[in-house]
Each structure stands twice: as C-alpha cells, then as structure tokens.
Scaffold this active site. Sequence first.
Site, mmCIF file in Angstrom:
data_model
loop_
_atom_site.group_PDB
_atom_site.id
_atom_site.type_symbol
_atom_site.label_atom_id
_atom_site.label_comp_id
_atom_site.label_asym_id
_atom_site.label_seq_id
_atom_site.Cartn_x
_atom_site.Cartn_y
_atom_site.Cartn_z
ATOM 1 N N ASP A 34 -2.633 30.661 83.456
ATOM 2 C CA ASP A 34 -3.512 30.510 84.614
ATOM 3 C C ASP A 34 -4.938 30.936 84.264
ATOM 4 O OD1 ASP A 34 -1.404 29.628 86.044
ATOM 5 O OD2 ASP A 34 -1.295 31.304 87.443
ATOM 6 N N ALA A 35 -5.052 32.026 83.478
ATOM 7 C CA ALA A 35 -6.390 32.525 83.119
ATOM 8 C C ALA A 35 -7.139 31.505 82.271
ATOM 9 C CB ALA A 35 -6.267 33.849 82.367
ATOM 10 N N GLU A 36 -6.446 30.887 81.300
ATOM 11 C CA GLU A 36 -7.092 29.879 80.452
ATOM 12 C C GLU A 36 -7.524 28.679 81.293
ATOM 13 O OE1 GLU A 36 -5.316 29.493 76.141
ATOM 14 O OE2 GLU A 36 -3.713 29.902 77.555
ATOM 15 N N TYR A 37 -6.639 28.261 82.223
ATOM 16 C CA TYR A 37 -6.973 27.135 83.091
ATOM 17 C C TYR A 37 -8.218 27.462 83.921
ATOM 18 C CZ TYR A 37 -6.679 23.594 86.728
ATOM 19 O OH TYR A 37 -6.979 22.581 87.593
ATOM 20 N N GLU A 119 1.103 40.012 100.309
ATOM 21 C CA GLU A 119 2.411 39.868 99.663
ATOM 22 C C GLU A 119 2.238 39.342 98.245
ATOM 23 O OE1 GLU A 119 4.361 37.124 102.267
ATOM 24 O OE2 GLU A 119 3.106 35.441 101.695
ATOM 25 N N LYS A 121 2.357 36.959 95.046
ATOM 26 C CA LYS A 121 2.316 35.498 94.869
ATOM 27 C C LYS A 121 3.330 35.127 93.780
ATOM 28 C CE LYS A 121 -0.927 31.700 94.007
ATOM 29 N NZ LYS A 121 -0.250 31.115 92.836
ATOM 30 N N ASP A 123 5.489 33.221 91.105
ATOM 31 C CA ASP A 123 5.242 32.108 90.179
ATOM 32 C C ASP A 123 6.523 31.289 90.061
ATOM 33 O OD1 ASP A 123 3.949 30.480 88.403
ATOM 34 O OD2 ASP A 123 4.225 31.795 86.678
ATOM 35 N N GLU A 176 9.513 30.006 97.641
ATOM 36 C CA GLU A 176 9.469 29.709 96.207
ATOM 37 C C GLU A 176 10.858 29.901 95.614
ATOM 38 O OE1 GLU A 176 6.574 29.133 93.996
ATOM 39 O OE2 GLU A 176 5.607 28.611 95.891
ATOM 40 N N TYR A 228 8.832 32.843 102.874
ATOM 41 C CA TYR A 228 7.716 33.627 103.411
ATOM 42 C C TYR A 228 6.924 32.945 104.524
ATOM 43 C CZ TYR A 228 5.672 30.649 99.785
ATOM 44 O OH TYR A 228 5.345 29.565 99.005
ATOM 45 N N LYS A 317 -6.005 36.370 92.527
ATOM 46 C CA LYS A 317 -5.435 36.116 91.203
ATOM 47 C C LYS A 317 -5.621 37.339 90.304
ATOM 48 C CE LYS A 317 -4.385 32.341 89.959
ATOM 49 N NZ LYS A 317 -3.095 31.658 89.875
ATOM 50 N N CYS A 411 -2.247 19.769 54.154
ATOM 51 C CA CYS A 411 -1.264 19.855 55.240
ATOM 52 C C CYS A 411 -0.085 20.702 54.766
ATOM 53 C CB CYS A 411 -0.783 18.455 55.633
ATOM 54 S SG CYS A 411 0.626 18.484 56.775
ATOM 55 N N CYS A 414 3.160 18.122 54.355
ATOM 56 C CA CYS A 414 3.239 17.026 53.373
ATOM 57 C C CYS A 414 2.222 17.146 52.247
ATOM 58 C CB CYS A 414 3.084 15.678 54.069
ATOM 59 S SG CYS A 414 1.415 15.399 54.725
ATOM 60 N N CYS A 427 -3.958 16.287 59.861
ATOM 61 C CA CYS A 427 -3.302 15.619 58.736
ATOM 62 C C CYS A 427 -3.325 14.119 59.009
ATOM 63 C CB CYS A 427 -1.867 16.115 58.598
ATOM 64 S SG CYS A 427 -0.880 15.127 57.446
ATOM 65 N N CYS A 432 4.072 12.132 57.680
ATOM 66 C CA CYS A 432 4.244 13.576 57.495
ATOM 67 C C CYS A 432 5.490 14.034 58.265
ATOM 68 C CB CYS A 432 3.001 14.296 58.018
ATOM 69 S SG CYS A 432 3.165 16.077 58.124
#
Length: 669
Positions: A34-37, A119, A121, A123, A176, A228, A317, A411, A414, A427, A432
Amino acid sequence: MHGMSDHAALSKLAAELARHDELYYRQAASELSDAEYDQLRDRHDALARKLKLPAWQRTPGDDRTEGFAKVRHRIAMLSLEKASDGDDGSAADKLATWETRTRKALELPDDRVLELLVEPKIDGISVGLTYRDGQLALAATRGDGVEGDDITAQVRAAGAVPLKVKTAGSFEVRGELYLPQAAFERLRDATSADGGRTLANPRNACAGLMKRKDAASLAGLGIAAFVYHLAWAEGCAVPATQNGIVAWLKGLGFPVNDHVSLERGAAAAAARCLAFADKRGGLDYGIDGMVVKLDDHRLQAQLGATEHHPKWGIAWKFPPERKATRLLDVIVQVGKSGKLTPVAVLEPVQLAGTTVSRASLHNFPEIARKDIRIGDRVLVEKAGEIIPQVVSAVAEARAKDARAVVPPTSCPSCGSPPVVDDVFISCPNPACPAQVRERLRHFASRAAMDIEGLGEAVVDQVVTSLGVRSPADLFRLQAEQLAGLERMGGKSAANLVAGLAAAKERGLARVLAGLALNQVGEKLSEDLAARFGSAERLLAISDPAELMQIDGVAERTAGVVHAQLANPAVRALFADLAAVGVQLTHRGAAVREVAGVAGKTFVLTGTLPTLTRPDAEKLIKAAGGKTSGSVSKKTDYVVAGADAGSKLEKAQTLGVAILDEAGLRALLG
C-alpha cells in the site's frame, strides 16, 4: 523518467497506476505494498498539479470474475477517502481537515463535539451479506462498486458468518472476509507441498479461495470475517448510531471486531489511531490502518457521498513497519519479459508478522541512487503483507568491507549479454530457460488461461524434464508423460490434461493476456479481442493507427503493440497455438453495427432505471460503439442516470450530448 516530457511522464505513471489497480482488484496479485502504491500515486498527483490536471482517482476497483452470476448492489459499495502521512501533511492533519469540512457541511455549533467511531481497517475481501427473515439469502463481492459476483455458496461453505440470525425483516450487512495468519500458513504449506503456486499473502489467498467454483472445498480452511456496516434494513428495528449497530450485530451472532472505540473529536480519534499502530503486530489478521466514522446515522445521511466515497468516514493509513537487518548478498532474478531484477538476500527479520529473508531492490540505478551496498545494515519495510522492499542503507553503520552492487554483465540463467533500456536491464534471449518458466507460469495463471493443476512446481518439471519451451508445447503433453513426474501420479496427470483441454476454449482475450506481450494487460487483451474478433484479423493490421481506435490506446502503446504483433516469433507462436487446437477467436458477443452508435464513444454515469452499467456497456459494444470511463472532447454521448455526478457536469461544460436510458435505447434501435 529522465529525458521524458512532463506529459509523457504523467502518462507513464497513469498507465502504471492503472496496471496496479487491475492487479489488486481483478487478479488478487498485488505487486506493490500500500505504501509503494501511495508513493506512486503521490508522484502522479504532484506532476498532475504542476500541469493543472486531475489527480489519480482509484475507483473501488473491479473484482468481478468470469463464471459467477452478477449481483447489482442496492446501495453502491464505495471506497473511503484516505488520510496518510506524506509531503502534503500528516494523517492527523488530514483527519483534522476532514473534521473541519464535516462540521462546516453539517453547520454544527462550536460546542457540539463530533462522536467518532474508530475501528481497525481489515486487509481482506469486501462482502455484502443480505438476510431475509433470518436466513442468509445472498453474499456478493464488491465488484466494481455497482455490481459484484454472487459468492453465496462460497460464503456458506466457508462458515465465516452465521447462516441464520434471530430477527425479522430483511437487511444487508457488509464486512471483510479474511484468512487468519495461522490458516494462511497452513494453506501455504499445503499448497507448496502439492506443487501449487506460491501464495503471496493472506489477502490474495483469501481472494483466490472465495472465487473457487468448488465451494465445498472451502469448508474447514479457517476463512473468517468481521462485519461492521449496515447498508440497509426493512421490517426490523435498528439502532440510530454506528456504535449501536456494532452492538446489535454482535447480539445477533455476527463476528465483530473487539477493538472498536467511540472517541470525541478528531484529536482523540487520531490519538487512538496512533496508539493502535503498535498493536497490529500482535493480531492474527492483517490491518493496514484504521477507519474513522461519524457515529450518528442521521448526520451520515445528511452528508451523503461523492461518486467515489462516503463523506461520513475516512481511512487512516498506517505508515509501513520498518526494521533494520543486514544485506548479505544481491541476486538477480529473470522475469517473463527478460527483465533482470536485483533481489536482496537478508539476515532473516520478523516484519509485519512474517519472517523476511528476501526483499525487492527494484532496479540497479535505484540501488546506486540510494547507495546500498552488500554488507550494509538496511531498513526493510513490508506494508499490508505484500512484497518486502529495502528502503535505504544505514550509512553511519556501514562496515569497512561493504562492497558495491555491480549490475550483471550476463544473464544468470543463459549467459546472454544483457541489453540496457533506461533504468532496466534485460536478457534478450527468448529461449532463456528462466524466461520460459516465468512465461509459462503467467500463461497458466488464473488471470490468463487458468489451467487447473499447472502450478509453479509442475511448470518447473515440464520445462526441465519434458522439454516444454512454448505455450503450445503444453497442449501436446500426454497423461503418460505427466504421470512420470515427481508427485504427479495418474489421477493428477489426467486432471491436468483435462485442465489443458478446457483452457483451449478460453478464447482470444485470455490467450493475449497469457502471452505476456509488453503493454498488453487483461483490459487491453479484452479490447483487442472484441475489436478485431480473431488472431487472423489482429495479425493482419498494417498500421498502428488502427490500434489507436481503441479507447485509451496512445500512439506510443500502439507502436509497441504493433511491433510485437509483427515479430515473426510472436506470429509463429499464434500459428503453433492454432495447430494444437487453441481457440483464437473472441468469445464475446457478436457485433452488429447500428448507425449512430458504431464508432461513437459513450460514458456512463449515475444509476439507470433498468440497465446495470455492465449491461448498458454490452449493448453499446454489441452495436459497434465504445465506452470510456472519463469525459473528454472525444466523447460523443454521456448516458446519465440518477445521482449522476461530476461526469455529467463536465459533459455539460464541454457541450457533449446527454442521453437518459430511454434515449440510449432509442439510439440502439
């Protein structure tokens, strides 16, 4: 993105965000935490602000799957507005801003304190549960927010929610579905022992389980739920507050979370969220934040919702958990397209409830930019049980013998000399062995050809022991050959042959999705198959401009896709698949062009009286029209129903023709 124009960079970021939305919602195969997104979205939005263009709007997604009956939600299942730490302020600041905006909208006096329910969240997988006269009558996934998949049989078999409750009338509750950590580990170990695909995390595993056609197989796997929210109720008395609803649900026997609290005002709610962040490591289920809601349902109704999210709630978040460990080595993995990706080998560290010994390093320029060296103490994070990543090196703790990470000169699979394109090293050898394995795993995956019984371990064996080198080779396999493989046996071999036979009939869109062509994901595969109808017509395209007739396909994408379709190796692959009997025509509805609709672009918004949005889209496409998710100068018609929002306003501003359902039906004839 050095050297790109800002507009090109924004387009690239938008394409990447769309791809990750598709992976998360449709394929249950997240590649990013989630953080990267959120970081990717923040980069997009910062550039969009600079260019005075709209921010990225992540829709509630679309988890609908072929083979399930579709259910129209009586009330749309929307996502929540997000509050997280970032360059534009802290999560606490954003929660305070939301409170101020909410108070203003409700015209509350200064001495009126907002009662807020807080409350965890969860996942997991969103589900709507409809009960009639005390009996579970329907369970549906979120789908696209308007329409979901009917998973009633799966929910009944899983045993995660009560099948009977003691109350009259009808109502729908939402919650959920999730897989507790212990249940996930049991399932992962069992799947691995059977040679199945590696389960990435509990959320993806739960999403996959709930889309099993064999519902009975879900019994006893440990799938659980938290309920919920009450979406609607008829013929039964219900409390007027969210806190009261939670108590009511618990009294009826529904599983509700024990960590629900009622707080007075945003500052107290923020303190609760911050305090709970330290507790998540001790939970047996994944959470990626907290949810803050207005407690009073009358105030909720007064606020209402936007097209994307309810105004009465917000999701806090959590920042990803980070820990320090030692970087022991860097190895290179070969992807299905030949991309050579650096992977960190770490001293094992406990992170977000699991032991982590490998982590992503993204690409070699990124390693150089962060100055990460082998032997360093590094910070590792893993949000939402997804892919661990190395964030940075702890430079002040650097050992004297720490050594630089050197990009590969060949590579590792190969030995071919790699090619360098922008930040990526690849590559170039399509034969390969590592690429072959990864391409076949993708071809067999649920989002592509969905070949039952062809897990990662079996792919490794058919490549190593049976000489399989292409997707077409898979369909030439005989039961006697397969029965000789390790842990296969006669019954498993027969089942795999049956799975291969069934996969032959999946149609052109699934074949295209399975071939791992650059820029061709699940949606574009469907669009290409629908527009051209057959592989023969698709391969006959002489001008990339023909591909640009598909909504959303830009000139660069069209050029990349056309070049691949013209590649002799790709053309030979299609010929080989045809030779083994794989269906290379589109399985969608036939198109009968209707004058006034064919070639026109339609945008649907709001709720139509009798047609669901997917049904309306099918009618338009069957008449030769196109549909789009956004209004622009290229839009020919906006079809507007009840509660139409910003799309209708934009259509009016641009002077786009607006139809109601009756007008659409008249146009379709």
